[in-house]
Design an enzyme around this catalytic site. Structure first.
Site, PDB file in Angstrom:
ATOM      1  N   ASN A  93      12.798  -1.567  -0.085  1.00 32.35           N
ATOM      2  CA  ASN A  93      12.970  -0.599   0.771  1.00 32.35           C
ATOM      3  C   ASN A  93      13.995  -0.474   1.973  1.00 32.35           C
ATOM      4  OD1 ASN A  93       8.943  -0.477   0.883  1.00 32.35           O
ATOM      5  ND2 ASN A  93      10.703   0.625  -0.610  1.00 32.35           N
ATOM      6  N   HIS A 196       6.818   7.573  -1.375  1.00 28.67           N
ATOM      7  CA  HIS A 196       8.285   7.242  -1.788  1.00 28.67           C
ATOM      8  C   HIS A 196       8.527   7.656  -3.121  1.00 28.67           C
ATOM      9  CE1 HIS A 196       8.603   3.323   0.734  1.00 28.67           C
ATOM     10  NE2 HIS A 196       9.317   4.257   1.045  1.00 28.67           N
ATOM     11  N   CYS A 292       8.545  -1.654  -6.077  1.00 24.52           N
ATOM     12  CA  CYS A 292       8.794  -1.932  -4.633  1.00 24.52           C
ATOM     13  C   CYS A 292       8.994  -3.316  -4.516  1.00 24.52           C
ATOM     14  CB  CYS A 292       7.693  -1.527  -3.774  1.00 24.52           C
ATOM     15  SG  CYS A 292       6.437  -0.225  -4.495  1.00 24.52           S
TER      16      CYS A 292
HETATM   17  N1  ARG Z   1       3.205  -1.096   2.867  1.00 25.40           N
HETATM   18  C1  ARG Z   1       4.243  -0.752   2.456  1.00 25.40           C
HETATM   19  C2  ARG Z   1       4.659   0.665   3.125  1.00 25.40           C
HETATM   20  O1  ARG Z   1       4.111   1.497   3.248  1.00 25.40           O
HETATM   21  C3  ARG Z   1       4.389  -0.445   1.127  1.00 25.40           C
HETATM   22  C4  ARG Z   1       5.964  -0.294   0.499  1.00 25.40           C
HETATM   23  C5  ARG Z   1       5.810   0.118  -0.939  1.00 25.40           C
HETATM   24  N2  ARG Z   1       7.170   0.467  -1.437  1.00 25.40           N
HETATM   25  C6  ARG Z   1       7.523   1.224  -2.057  1.00 25.40           C
HETATM   26  N3  ARG Z   1       8.768   1.363  -2.476  1.00 25.40           N
HETATM   27  N4  ARG Z   1       6.798   2.346  -2.370  1.00 25.40           N
HETATM   28  O2  ARG Z   1       5.985   0.794   3.704  1.00 25.40           O
END
Ligand code: ARG
Length: 298
Positions: A93, A196, A292
């Site tokens: 991310n 996402h 992720c």
């Molecule tokens: N707890 C993290 C958030 O909400 C999880 C991220 C998961 N990443 C993803 N690429 N979906 O940001």
């Protein structure tokens, strides 16, 4: 360079197979879950899970993911985990790595939506600096951008798929199109469980995508169908609760996917892929799974 951001099928004016090639990245970065926990709620999956992560389970699940990459011939690089940054483990991310046709490697830095996650970016920046990457900060005009949570390279081609609506501002995409000299297909996300793009679109190979259509607006689904010749549709329960579309295909063959996605795995096999089931239950409590938990780079 010109800005090319596409939001409808009618706008599409390029042929996928005429776009410049961009080799698939062959290296992977992982961050050990030493300090991973659910400490705050920034997506619906985290609700009710504060303090609920089993540390030793999480460590084992992460180790199995690490081994899965080794088994397909990729020795992961790792980044030192940081106390106080529980979501650093989701290292897709904080950046968007890219490779230009002259071989230049660079990385665009994210503007994380949640203040709790903003300090993560500097740790990834340091890693990519060490690797000799050109570091590209975002202009202040782009409020939010969450790297490869929302921006996915079309396998093998210089084409970016960009999700927006929850964690990334639409403004990221005209900027990225111009700065990287690539077309971007922008997809508005509609359902907070799929916050996402990597929760509802998995780009498996140049021709094949695994999607959960309910996360997109109708035009978004049309765009995906127009560009990919084979579309696998994950059933709602597997997509929403098991993060089926957060699968990762590192090599065009194997598909790393959360355990128990029975129908999705069947579709994957029929399409010629080999599902590799992994338990990521502890990470699902935080709203993340396989895709992720790694960053691919060159
Ligand atoms: N707890 C993290 C958030 O909400 C999880 C991220 C998961 N990443 C993803 N690429 N979906 O940001």
């Amino acid at each position: 360079m010109a800005t090319r951001v596409y939001t409808s099928v009618a706008d599409l004016d390029f042929d996928l197979y005429a776009l410049p090639r961009m080799p698939r990245p062959e290296r992977v970065l992982l961050v050990p879950p030493t300090h991973f926990e659910v400490a705050y709620v920034i997506n619906p999956h985290m609700e009710g899970n504060i303090g609920e992560v089993d540390e030793s389970e999480a460590a084992q699940q992460w180790q199995a993911l690490h081994e899965a990459y080794v088994r397909v011939g990729i020795q992961p690089a790792t980044l030192t985990p940081e106390p106080g940054l529980p979501d650093l483990v989701f290292c897709a991310n904080q950046t968007l790595p890219y490779r230009q046709s002259d071989g230049t490697r660079g990385v665009v830095l994210s503007h994380m939506y949640a203040p709790q996650r903003r300090p993560e970016v500097q740790h990834l920046t340091a890693f990519f600096e060490d690797q000799g990457y050109v570091i590209q900060p975002l202009p202040a005009s782009v409020n939010f951008f969450e790297g490869m949570g929302d921006a996915l390279w079309h396998p093998g081609r210089a084409l970016l798929w960009g999700g927006h609506g929850f964690r990334t501002s639409f403004a990221a995409y005209p900027h990225l199109s111009e700065a990287l000299g690539v077309p971007v297909i922008a997809l508005q996300l509609d359902d907070p469980d799929f916050y996402h793009l990597d929760t509802c679109l998995s780009v498996l190979d140049e021709h094949t995508a695994l999607i959960y259509p309910g996360a997109f607006q109708p035009e978004g689904v049309r765009l995906i169908r127009h560009v990919f010749s084979t579309i696998l549709e994950a059933p709602e329960d597997e997509a929403r609760t098991l993060f089926a579309c957060n699968a990762h295909c590192p090599d065009g063959t194997h598909v790393f996917i959360q355990q128990g996605c029975t129908e999705t795995n069947h579709m994957l096999r029929v399409a010629g892929f080999t599902p590799v089931e992994l338990a990521t239950d502890e990470f699902l409590k935080s709203g993340g799974s396989v895709f992720c938990m790694k960053q691919m780079f060159w």
